[in-house]
Design a protein around this motif. Structure first.
Motif, mmCIF file in Angstrom:
data_model
loop_
_atom_site.group_PDB
_atom_site.id
_atom_site.type_symbol
_atom_site.label_atom_id
_atom_site.label_comp_id
_atom_site.label_asym_id
_atom_site.label_seq_id
_atom_site.Cartn_x
_atom_site.Cartn_y
_atom_site.Cartn_z
ATOM 1 N N SER A 1 63.451 54.733 44.881
ATOM 2 C CA SER A 1 63.068 55.907 43.681
ATOM 3 C C SER A 1 62.070 55.349 42.973
ATOM 4 N N SER B 1 59.350 60.183 42.711
ATOM 5 C CA SER B 1 59.140 60.081 44.115
ATOM 6 C C SER B 1 60.323 59.191 44.639
ATOM 7 N N ARG B 2 60.529 59.936 45.728
ATOM 8 C CA ARG B 2 62.107 59.133 46.604
ATOM 9 C C ARG B 2 61.793 59.239 47.925
ATOM 10 N N HIS B 3 62.181 58.237 48.512
ATOM 11 C CA HIS B 3 62.162 58.002 50.025
ATOM 12 C C HIS B 3 63.260 57.159 50.608
ATOM 13 N N THR B 4 63.510 57.529 51.766
ATOM 14 C CA THR B 4 64.641 56.793 52.522
ATOM 15 C C THR B 4 64.014 56.235 53.762
ATOM 16 N N ILE B 5 64.115 54.901 54.033
ATOM 17 C CA ILE B 5 63.236 54.220 55.100
ATOM 18 C C ILE B 5 64.432 53.287 55.652
ATOM 19 N N VAL C 1 54.711 52.082 51.242
ATOM 20 C CA VAL C 1 55.462 53.356 51.000
ATOM 21 C C VAL C 1 54.687 54.103 49.885
ATOM 22 N N SER D 1 51.731 57.154 50.500
ATOM 23 C CA SER D 1 52.347 58.441 50.394
ATOM 24 C C SER D 1 51.671 59.360 49.104
#
Length: 72
Positions: free
Chosen positions: A30, A42-46, A67, A71
């Motif tokens: 996050s 911004s949110r990302h799952t890796i 990331v 992005s």
């Protein structure tokens, strides 16, 4: 679960990391930039393979940086 925080350019980021398999980790990243009404989220799952013997915190900070830089 481990929480890692760092700054990447204008982003203040936090990653919640947990092991999901043998040498596999999942990071939920996050990030927020700006203040109040002008903030951007911004949110990302890796999911990634943790390199044996590597410093997990430094590895995650490098992933966060990659990331967010690629992005936006």
């Amino acid at each position: 679960m481990q929480t890692i925080t760092c700054n990447v350019g204008m982003w203040r980021a936090k990653a919640s990391v947990e092991e999901v398999g043998e040498s596999k980790c999942m990071a939920v990243i996050s990030a927020i930039a700006g203040e109040d009404d002008y903030s951007i989220e911004s949110r990302h799952t890796i999911v990634f393979q943790h390199a044996a013997g590597a410093d997990k915190e430094e590895e995650i900070k490098a992933i966060i940086k990659s990331v967010l830089n690629h992005s936006h």
